[in-house]
Design an enzyme around this catalytic site. Structure first.
Site, short mmCIF file in Angstrom:
data_model
loop_
_atom_site.label_atom_id
_atom_site.label_comp_id
_atom_site.label_asym_id
_atom_site.label_seq_id
_atom_site.Cartn_x
_atom_site.Cartn_y
_atom_site.Cartn_z
N CYS A 21 0.97 -1.76 0.01
CA CYS A 21 0.03 -0.57 -0.10
C CYS A 21 0.57 1.35 0.07
O CYS A 21 1.67 1.56 -0.82
CB CYS A 21 -1.38 -0.15 0.92
SG CYS A 21 -2.10 0.41 1.12
N HIS B 97 -2.32 -6.12 -0.10
CA HIS B 97 -2.34 -6.28 1.32
C HIS B 97 -1.79 -7.35 1.59
O HIS B 97 -2.55 -8.48 2.40
CB HIS B 97 -2.87 -5.70 2.50
CG HIS B 97 -2.55 -4.36 2.99
ND1 HIS B 97 -1.95 -3.71 3.72
CD2 HIS B 97 -3.52 -3.29 2.49
CE1 HIS B 97 -2.17 -2.69 3.29
NE2 HIS B 97 -3.08 -1.77 2.81
N GLU C 189 0.01 -9.06 3.88
CA GLU C 189 1.13 -9.40 4.88
C GLU C 189 -0.64 -9.69 5.56
O GLU C 189 -0.81 -10.52 6.76
CB GLU C 189 1.44 -8.00 6.04
CG GLU C 189 0.46 -7.01 5.78
CD GLU C 189 -0.01 -6.26 4.99
OE1 GLU C 189 0.31 -4.72 5.33
OE2 GLU C 189 0.51 -6.46 3.94
#
Length: 264
Positions: free
Chosen positions: A114, A222, A224
């Site tokens: 991001c 994202h 993660e």
């Protein structure tokens, strides 16, 4: 001993319990928890004078640039702010962009999600769309404030990998759904960066340093979040963890990796 990952800090004006606004230094929560859960140790060095970067970088095995509500300042690619309500973090800009360039030069693995991907792109001479919501014909790249945190991080649209590219090789997938939580996005890629995935509207969703032997990747989405169950996210994060272990082995003089990276 395990690899240490430098999670780049952000600086925010937040309201304290007494109702007063004051500045806080914050560390990306999703990124650092994922590093811990995958067996690495997150660390941070906020507001490092640039002359100390080389010494501190020598002691870590990866760089992680997470998301933030702030934007990269458009003056860094020759524009003025498009909207008065934008929030910026010039201290992060200064540190992160110098760190990205040095880490790539020293072959320290870098990953950005991001806003972190925007840091990487601008650090290498690229530019950003300041406000995707003003651009007609785009898929939805941003969250709604009324959504819960879990709803904000669900897959919002699909991304398509460059056929035969590195992301297709890493994930074993040509197309997969992805999250999207930011109103900035890549306009022009920086020097020596290669696009690896696009949204259906053409926006760059993943890019990397041109030499695949140096792990330096930026993701508009994202990986993660949801890496345990999303197959593409898990393989992306494992590739980064593996690169950090390889750097750790080089730095420590180990002939073999002490541990195997987590497999989601």
């Amino acid at each position: 001993m395990v690899p240490a990952v430098w999670v780049v800090a952000s600086h925010r004006l937040l309201t304290n319990p007494s109702g007063h606004t004051q500045q806080y230094t914050v560390m990306d929560e999703g990124g650092q928890r994922t590093m811990l859960n995958m067996g690495l140790q997150p660390v941070t060095y906020p507001r490092v004078p640039l002359e100390r970067l080389e010494e501190l970088l020598a002691g870590v095995d990866g760089i992680l640039l997470g998301g933030s509500d702030t934007n990269v300042h458009p003056q860094l690619w020759g524009e003025t702010p498009a909207r008065p309500e934008f929030e910026y973090d010039s201290e992060r800009d200064e540190l992160a962009h110098a760190l990205v360039r040095l880490a790539i030069a020293r072959r320290v693995p870098v990953i950005g999600f991001c806003r972190g991907s925007h840091d990487i792109n601008v650090a290498l001479g690229g530019s950003l769309h300041q406000w995707l919501r003003d651009m007609p014909g785009l898929v939805k790249h941003w969250e709604d404030p009324q959504e819960s945190l879990e709803e904000q991080y669900v897959e919002r649209h699909f991304v398509t990998c460059t056929p035969g590219g590195e992301l297709e090789r890493i994930t074993g997938m040509g197309r997969f759904p992805a999250s999207s939580l930011h109103s900035q996005g890549v306009k022009a890629l920086g020097s020596d960066l290669v696009a690896e995935a696009h949204a259906d509207d053409g926006l760059v969703e993943a890019f990397r340093w041109h030499d695949p032997s140096t792990f330096a990747w930026g993701f508009q989405f994202h990986p993660e979040w949801g890496w345990r169950w999303h197959p593409a996210y898990g393989r992306i994060m494992n590739a980064y963890v593996r690169a950090c272990w390889e750097r750790f082995a080089r730095r420590s003089g180990a002939e073999e990796l002490p541990l195997q990276p987590v497999v989601a």
